[in-house]
Write an enzyme that holds these catalytic residues in place. Structure first.
Site, PDB file in Angstrom:
ATOM      1  N   SER A 185      10.407 -13.532  -4.483  1.00  0.00           N
ATOM      2  CA  SER A 185      10.078 -13.904  -3.113  1.00  0.00           C
ATOM      3  C   SER A 185      11.275 -14.277  -2.253  1.00  0.00           C
ATOM      4  O   SER A 185      11.197 -14.192  -1.025  1.00  0.00           O
ATOM      5  CB  SER A 185       9.089 -15.070  -3.121  1.00  0.00           C
ATOM      6  OG  SER A 185       9.645 -16.213  -3.743  1.00  0.00           O
ATOM      7  N   HIS A 213       3.699 -11.832  -4.614  1.00  0.00           N
ATOM      8  CA  HIS A 213       4.233 -11.156  -3.415  1.00  0.00           C
ATOM      9  C   HIS A 213       4.144  -9.635  -3.526  1.00  0.00           C
ATOM     10  O   HIS A 213       4.662  -8.928  -2.661  1.00  0.00           O
ATOM     11  CB  HIS A 213       5.672 -11.588  -3.174  1.00  0.00           C
ATOM     12  CG  HIS A 213       5.790 -12.984  -2.644  1.00  0.00           C
ATOM     13  ND1 HIS A 213       5.787 -13.286  -1.305  1.00  0.00           N
ATOM     14  CD2 HIS A 213       5.894 -14.177  -3.286  1.00  0.00           C
ATOM     15  CE1 HIS A 213       5.901 -14.590  -1.139  1.00  0.00           C
ATOM     16  NE2 HIS A 213       5.972 -15.151  -2.329  1.00  0.00           N
ATOM     17  N   LYS A 243      -1.847 -14.853   0.205  1.00  0.00           N
ATOM     18  CA  LYS A 243      -0.775 -14.155   0.916  1.00  0.00           C
ATOM     19  C   LYS A 243      -1.349 -12.887   1.570  1.00  0.00           C
ATOM     20  O   LYS A 243      -1.952 -12.960   2.617  1.00  0.00           O
ATOM     21  CB  LYS A 243       0.382 -13.878  -0.033  1.00  0.00           C
ATOM     22  CG  LYS A 243       1.068 -15.185  -0.487  1.00  0.00           C
ATOM     23  CD  LYS A 243       2.238 -14.941  -1.385  1.00  0.00           C
ATOM     24  CE  LYS A 243       3.011 -16.225  -1.658  1.00  0.00           C
ATOM     25  NZ  LYS A 243       2.238 -17.263  -2.385  1.00  0.00           N
TER      26      LYS A 243
END
Length: 396
Positions: A185, A213, A243
């Site tokens: 990340s 991610h 996310k």
């Protein structure tokens, strides 16, 4: 507050401020979209993990509202008593379909996934080979398991192979796991999963990929494991639902017997109230959107490539990112904080990232373009970066 605690807190807070390491928290006054309001100021938002813009999606808001009307605002119990709603079952079936596995289990956060899954399988008689730059939740999950933690150099396959060989041939451990982020990340690089799988097969390692991610971003949205076509080779696929999916929570996907084990032995599942029904309904719909179309994922990558090219052309050090995550590496912590503050003043919200999140001397402003950004927003951001970069001597 006791005198010793008061002194400890005050002294250490001041030390952080003096070193440029104190993190100011900025409440967002409204939705966390491509443009946000902070302290009454409208800003182009380049700090959100809301990769696909789904956190503010109108369709998902309506679905969440309808679920709340039907089920209420909370699940009412832990999953193993009567907190498992039919909504949770549908979500986990959809997640398994999404990740190409036999089954999946949902948790209250991605952090919880790593605390739950690692310690449910690994113990003091085992060893874990962990990438040096793995996320804090992986590090804490490994510590909780009490297994021997053996760090290998970041994405260094020679080092991993040597340490895997030493661990498995030592006779000291019952099981050995290799664990890595799918997408890192802070730098945006992708784990070398094909090589990791090859080493894992050679030494019979358990494979564990935290794709927080990557899910919704890589592999046309299906994640980093799918990107490499390794769905049948990875034992644990970890993902977040906060996310790219845009809501909250996390999940583990894998073989049915593994998921069954986590349901009876992973402590966050056993001792925490289940995800709320409105969130679960919205998550399920969001996952279905990613199964049905790559449009949002494609737009994300288009915007990421555009911003990355623009910053590089201006002369910023953007590292070796392979994903839309785009760091501008400044180095000095105080300069990094000052750079972020000037961006704010000029209308761009791009948060500084400094130690302990990244190593000392590698402070950066991390940019997170999303599918919701327009080219006009990104051009505005690039113009601001050029102005502030030249003003502070970061570019010339």
């Amino acid at each position: 507050m006791s005198n010793v605690l008061n002194t400890f807190v005050d002294d250490n807070l001041q030390q952080l401020r003096d070193q440029g390491l104190y993190n100011e928290i900025d409440p967002v006054e409204g939705p966390n979209g491509s443009v946000i309001q902070v302290r009454g100021k409208n800003l182009v938002n380049l700090s959100s993990n809301n990769y696909l813009g789904l956190a503010t999606n109108d369709k998902l808001k309506k679905i969440a509202q309808e679920a709340i009307e039907k089920y209420g605002v909370g699940a009412g119990a832990v999953r193993t008593i009567n907190g498992t709603l039919d909504l949770h079952v549908k979500l986990e079936e959809k997640l398994a379909e999404f990740k190409g596995t036999e089954a999946a289990i949902s948790y209250q956060s991605g952090f919880n996934c790593n605390m739950a899954a690692i310690s449910a399988v690994m113990d003091k008689n085992d060893a874990i080979l962990s990438d040096q730059l793995n996320h804090a939740s992986i590090i804490d999950g490994c510590r909780l398991s009490k297994a021997k933690i053996i760090a290998f150099n970041h994405s260094d396959m020679d080092d991993l192979r040597a340490k895997a060989k030493a661990a498995t041939e030592s006779g000291l451990y019952n099981k050995v796991m290799v664990i890595t982020d799918g997408v890192f990340s802070m730098d945006g690089d992708i784990a070398k999963l094909p090589e990791i799988v090859e080493i894992a097969k050679e030494f019979d390692l358990i494979t564990y990929v935290d794709d927080a991610h990557g899910s919704g971003v890589t592999g046309k949205g299906k994640g980093t494991v799918k990107h490499f076509g390794l769905e049948k080779e990875i034992d644990f696929q970890i993902g977040t639902l906060s996310k790219a999916i845009g809501v909250v929570g996390g999940y583990v996907a894998g073989k049915k017997n593994l998921i069954d084990w986590l349901k009876v032995r992973s402590r966050p599942f056993l001792f925490s109230t289940a995800l709320p029904p409105g969130d679960v309904a919205a998550i399920t719909a969001a996952v279905q959107m990613l199964i049905d179309s790559t449009e949002l994922c494609d737009k994300l990558w288009e915007n990421g490539d555009y911003l990355k090219a623009g910053l590089k052309k201006l002369g910023f050090n953007i590292g070796a990112s392979e994903t839309p995550i785009t760091p501008c590496i400044i180095g000095d912590e105080k300069l990094t904080q000052a750079f972020s503050a000037r961006l704010f003043e000029e209308g761009v919200y791009a948060k500084s990232i400094v130690f302990p999140t990244v190593p000392k001397g590698t402070g950066r402003v991390r940019n997170m373009p999303t599918a919701a950004h327009t080219k006009e927003m990104l051009d505005e951001a690039l113009a601001t970066y050029e102005k502030v970069g030249k003003e502070l001597g970061v570019i010339f």
